[in-house]
Design a protein around this motif. Structure first.
Motif, PDB file in Angstrom:
ATOM      1  N   TYR B 182      46.652  37.053  36.753  1.00 50.10           N
ATOM      2  CA  TYR B 182      45.903  38.284  36.968  1.00 50.10           C
ATOM      3  C   TYR B 182      46.642  39.255  37.884  1.00 50.10           C
ATOM      4  N   LEU B 183      47.290  38.750  38.934  1.00 54.30           N
ATOM      5  CA  LEU B 183      47.898  39.649  39.919  1.00 54.30           C
ATOM      6  C   LEU B 183      48.898  40.622  39.289  1.00 54.30           C
ATOM      7  N   PRO B 184      49.884  40.137  38.530  1.00 51.89           N
ATOM      8  CA  PRO B 184      50.826  41.105  37.941  1.00 51.89           C
ATOM      9  C   PRO B 184      50.192  41.934  36.841  1.00 51.89           C
ATOM     10  N   LEU B 185      48.973  41.563  36.441  1.00 47.68           N
ATOM     11  CA  LEU B 185      48.303  42.276  35.362  1.00 47.68           C
ATOM     12  C   LEU B 185      47.641  43.557  35.877  1.00 47.68           C
ATOM     13  N   ILE B 186      47.369  43.608  37.188  1.00 45.26           N
ATOM     14  CA  ILE B 186      46.574  44.720  37.720  1.00 45.26           C
ATOM     15  C   ILE B 186      47.214  46.080  37.429  1.00 45.26           C
ATOM     16  N   LYS B 216      51.160  51.484  49.457  1.00 43.55           N
ATOM     17  CA  LYS B 216      50.507  50.384  50.156  1.00 43.55           C
ATOM     18  C   LYS B 216      50.060  49.314  49.165  1.00 43.55           C
ATOM     19  N   GLU B 217      49.454  49.785  48.038  1.00 41.78           N
ATOM     20  CA  GLU B 217      49.001  48.833  47.031  1.00 41.78           C
ATOM     21  C   GLU B 217      50.165  48.022  46.475  1.00 41.78           C
ATOM     22  N   TRP B 218      51.256  48.707  46.224  1.00 35.86           N
ATOM     23  CA  TRP B 218      52.422  47.991  45.698  1.00 35.86           C
ATOM     24  C   TRP B 218      52.925  46.954  46.692  1.00 35.86           C
ATOM     25  N   ALA B 219      52.930  47.344  47.975  1.00 32.13           N
ATOM     26  CA  ALA B 219      53.423  46.410  48.995  1.00 32.13           C
ATOM     27  C   ALA B 219      52.550  45.166  49.043  1.00 32.13           C
ATOM     28  N   TYR B 220      51.228  45.372  48.998  1.00 26.61           N
ATOM     29  CA  TYR B 220      50.321  44.217  49.007  1.00 26.61           C
ATOM     30  C   TYR B 220      50.512  43.353  47.772  1.00 26.61           C
ATOM     31  N   LEU B 221      50.604  44.034  46.627  1.00 24.52           N
ATOM     32  CA  LEU B 221      50.710  43.286  45.374  1.00 24.52           C
ATOM     33  C   LEU B 221      51.985  42.451  45.360  1.00 24.52           C
ATOM     34  N   ARG B 222      53.078  43.079  45.781  1.00 23.41           N
ATOM     35  CA  ARG B 222      54.344  42.355  45.785  1.00 23.41           C
ATOM     36  C   ARG B 222      54.263  41.120  46.679  1.00 23.41           C
ATOM     37  N   LYS B 223      53.625  41.310  47.829  1.00 23.52           N
ATOM     38  CA  LYS B 223      53.499  40.188  48.759  1.00 23.52           C
ATOM     39  C   LYS B 223      52.639  39.085  48.141  1.00 23.52           C
ATOM     40  N   ALA B 224      51.523  39.501  47.528  1.00 25.52           N
ATOM     41  CA  ALA B 224      50.618  38.500  46.938  1.00 25.52           C
ATOM     42  C   ALA B 224      51.314  37.746  45.812  1.00 25.52           C
ATOM     43  N   ILE B 225      52.024  38.463  44.952  1.00 21.88           N
ATOM     44  CA  ILE B 225      52.709  37.802  43.838  1.00 21.88           C
ATOM     45  C   ILE B 225      53.755  36.834  44.371  1.00 21.88           C
ATOM     46  N   ASN B 226      54.451  37.283  45.415  1.00 19.20           N
ATOM     47  CA  ASN B 226      55.480  36.422  45.992  1.00 19.20           C
ATOM     48  C   ASN B 226      54.871  35.137  46.536  1.00 19.20           C
ATOM     49  N   ILE B 227      53.763  35.280  47.262  1.00 18.29           N
ATOM     50  CA  ILE B 227      53.109  34.086  47.815  1.00 18.29           C
ATOM     51  C   ILE B 227      52.681  33.165  46.686  1.00 18.29           C
ATOM     52  N   PHE B 228      52.054  33.741  45.650  1.00 21.01           N
ATOM     53  CA  PHE B 228      51.554  32.902  44.570  1.00 21.01           C
ATOM     54  C   PHE B 228      52.690  32.264  43.788  1.00 21.01           C
ATOM     55  N   ALA B 229      53.767  33.019  43.594  1.00 22.04           N
ATOM     56  CA  ALA B 229      54.891  32.457  42.832  1.00 22.04           C
ATOM     57  C   ALA B 229      55.439  31.228  43.551  1.00 22.04           C
ATOM     58  N   TRP B 230      55.551  31.326  44.876  1.00 22.63           N
ATOM     59  CA  TRP B 230      56.047  30.162  45.628  1.00 22.63           C
ATOM     60  C   TRP B 230      55.025  29.034  45.612  1.00 22.63           C
TER      61      TRP B 230
END
Lengths: 236, 469
Positions: B182-186, B216-230
């Motif tokens: 879902y995260l990269p889908l937003i 700001k949204e992009w920064a949050y999203l990138r961080k969230a995707i990174n956390i989830f990917a790991w």
């Protein structure tokens, strides 16, 4: 679970006098409401008998002898079936020291059966029926299992409990020989001995200590409660 | 960058990353591919729905009411094709995480256009897999007894049972992979929202969570995707390891193997990545504009991965086989003899041919790796081979046990219908999803376009990638 469990109830089967007559299988079916599934299903590996009498040939022609080995649930002290059940439907009895199967709790994952090295477990593939007048022989002391649950030899736990209750009412211990599972009762050669292993003087304890005795797959560490006697018609 | 487009030499044009198109054009291409629904599509949806309704749910409900006996299981094969399918679909579901998360954290740039396609496979593979522990239950109507919650039975599930570990692992994997999908889908949902009307607009508006694309949204999203990917990588490894423990912690000859964890994970990735190739081939052949996004370079890269995993699978297989054979236990030898020379030996041998021989002989060649239809055939064979591997483990190994009197055969019956039904379920979900959500993560592709550039040093063009993090 104790590392070395002595156990309470045990069985000894003397293969030297077993004639392979299958009376134990029939008696067990009668006592425990085991359904008849017919030839085809049994041939496909769905026979519900809790005991199977294995016939093994020993020696080379012409000196061949048949040796019979009735195999049922060995009531292991460290039973492989117990830890794998997700819902505690098969578990160790703290008082009887045998493996209980709680039919009402079983959800039918069949993991216990896969993990039983003795292949002693049977599964209710269907709702089996007892057409009249067969339904008249159903034993009221034993649950009739519905489809989707696992079952196996219980050492006729209903007889054990009845004897224990009677003994408790009379304020005494259960006497040696007072409890007999259906298989032992039916055995025409008295090849099956049943009794208390925690009583060193009981008939079963003495027989289990015999030099002819061996337990099936004991090297797996399952601590089976059934001892098989084999190796010559000499009693000691 | 777009301004490079006109002066890029031909040899780089083959690569998606060096063949950028304007943002709006890519958005429109993806939107159009989503909206293009032909007659064949509806036929496929109709037929698949019919198969799912009858062959999966119809047969399953019949079995619930009549008993498991209509399936082919017996003593000693207590687990039949149901568990084979379960392990197979869990394996398929590994592709998404592997292709998407692992390639993401290792910054493998070729992943960009097909991460979404792979993540969808994870989710739908788990949907197919998740049904099987239920289908397989003798009394499915009390399946919730496995769920740990305070209840009137005063019973807690047995946490020593691998089935309970399984239940936890798969639930965790399903939830985390859904979030990871879902995260990269937003951002893509927001893209679709801005370009659609009617019910689609309503759905996309809800799913886009008011995404506007601010920094700001992009920064949050990138961080969230990174956390989830790991975070999802260890979950993926643990899931199939725990599935393998269903077998490995038992006392059965042939199952009781310490190598089963990595053996299963490797096999899962082998079949999963092959399945990604199959899906990409179908998407490319049937959906509009996909030839721009999914190119020969992607098939090439995936085929290399498949080759590597075929080799590691062979290594683990050899380990597993050799120890059983060298161990010299009588039952083990009988069990292996049944696999190699028994009545169903063709399954075992086909497994080796499909999983080792065919990929090893073909995928070396760059020409093969760049011929999509051939790869589709090879990937199908690998998946058949991996299916056979599970058939061997689940249904053939138990046929031989420590008591020759309890040996038996296994012939699947109703399992066959249910297996076809769950394949149809997977395909149906995928078909529906392909027209409901953007199958290409446009923003990731565009991000790649921005990151890649060609620098000219003298007369030579040097491809460069800048790190966006």
């Amino acid at each position: 679970m104790a590392a070395e469990e002595k156990g309470k109830w045990g069985m000894v089967i003397d293969q030297d006098i077993c004639t392979g007559c299958n009376a134990c299988v029939v008696a067990c079916a009668m006592e425990n409401n085991i359904p008849f599934v017919g030839e085809d299903e049994t041939a496909y590996g769905r026979g519900m008998h809790w005991i199977r009498v294995e016939r093994q040939w020993e020696g080379h022609f012409p000196e061949v002898a048949a040796v019979y080995q009735p195999v049922m649930c060995q009531q292991c002290g460290r039973a492989p079936c117990e830890p794998v059940c997700p819902v505690f439907a098969t578990l160790h009895s703290e008082t009887e020291h045998i493996n209980l199967q709680v039919y009402n709790r079983c959800i039918g994952t069949r993991y216990c059966a896969n993990n039983c090295p003795y292949v002693a477990r049977r599964f209710n593939w269907f709702d089996y029926e007892w057409p009249a007048p067969l339904d008249n022989h159903l034993n009221p002391d034993v649950t009739v299992r519905g489809r989707g649950v696992m079952e196996k030899c219980t050492f006729c736990v209903q007889r054990i409990k009845r004897a224990e209750d009677e003994a408790a009412a009379e304020g005494r211990e259960v006497r040696d020989g007072e409890v007999q599972p259906a298989c032992a009762q039916a055995c025409p050669t008295d090849a099956i001995i049943f009794g208390r292993l925690d009583d060193p003087e009981s008939r079963v304890s003495k027989a289990a200590r015999s030099k002819r005795g061996e337990r099936l797959l004991e090297d797996l560490g399952t601590q089976p409660k059934v001892t098989y006697l084999k190796g010559g018609a000499r009693y000691d | 960058m777009t301004d490079h487009a006109h002066n890029i030499p031909e040899e780089f044009k083959e690569s998606l990353m060096f063949d950028p198109r304007p943002r709006e054009e890519m958005n429109d291409m993806v939107m159009e591919s989503m909206h293009t629904v032909g007659k064949a599509y509806w036929w496929a949806v109709g037929i698949l729905s019919f198969i799912v309704a009858t062959s999966l749910f119809g047969v399953w409900f019949f079995m619930i009411f009549k008993g498991m006996g209509y399936a082919g299981m017996n003593v000693p094969v207590f687990w039949g094709l149901f568990i084979v399918n379960f392990v197979f679909w869990i394996g398929i579901s590994h592709a998404g995480t592997f292709v998407s998360a692992i390639l993401r954290v290792f910054k493998a740039e070729f992943r960009r256009p097909f991460t979404r396609a792979a993540e969808l496979m994870t989710t739908f593979g788990l949907a197919s897999a998740g049904m099987y522990p239920l289908i397989h239950l003798g009394r499915v109507w009390v399946f919730y007894w496995m769920i740990p919650y305070p209840n009137q039975r005063l019973l807690w599930p047995n946490t020593r049972s691998p089935l309970v570990w399984d239940f936890m692992a798969i639930t965790t994997y399903l939830l985390s992979s859904l979030m990871y999908l879902y995260l990269p889908l937003i951002p893509d949902m927001a893209m679709a929202r801005d370009r659609s009307t009617g019910w689609r607009y309503t759905v996309y508006r809800l799913l886009a969570l008011g995404w506007r694309g601010t920094e700001k949204e992009w920064a949050y999203l990138r961080k969230a995707i990174n956390i989830f990917a790991w975070a999802i990588i260890p979950v993926m490894f643990s899931v199939h390891t725990i599935v393998s423990w269903d077998f490995a912690v038992s006392m059965k000859i042939g199952w009781h193997s310490t190598i089963f964890g990595p053996y299963f994970v490797t096999g899962a990735i082998l079949s999963g990545v092959s399945a990604v190739m199959m899906v990409l081939f179908v998407i490319r052949a049937t959906m509009k504009h996909m030839k721009y996004f999914i190119r020969l370079e992607h098939f090439d890269a995936l085929a290399k991965l498949v080759l590597i995993f075929s080799m590691s699978w062979a290594y683990f297989f050899y380990n597993d086989f050799l120890l059983e054979w060298y161990g010299g236990e009588k039952t083990g030898h009988e069990m292996l003899a049944n696999l190699m020379y028994g009545p169903n030996a063709w399954i075992w041998w086909s497994m080796l041919v499909f999983n080792i021989l065919i990929p090893w002989l073909t995928l070396w060649s760059k020409k093969v790796r760049r011929t999509p239809w051939l790869l589709f055939v090879i990937a199908t064979l690998i998946n058949v081979g991996m299916y056979f591997e599970r058939v061997v483990i689940v249904t053939m190994i138990p046929q031989v046990n420590r008591f020759p009197f309890a040996w038996g055969d296994y012939v699947p019956r109703m399992e066959i219908f249910i297996s076809i039904g769950s394949l149809a379920l997977f395909l149906l979900l995928y078909l529906l999803a392909s027209r409901l959500i953007p199958i290409i993560p446009v923003w990731e592709v565009e991000e790649g376009h921005h990151a890649h550039s060609l620098r000219k040093y003298g007369k030579e063009y040097i491809p460069t990638v800048s790190d966006l993090d």
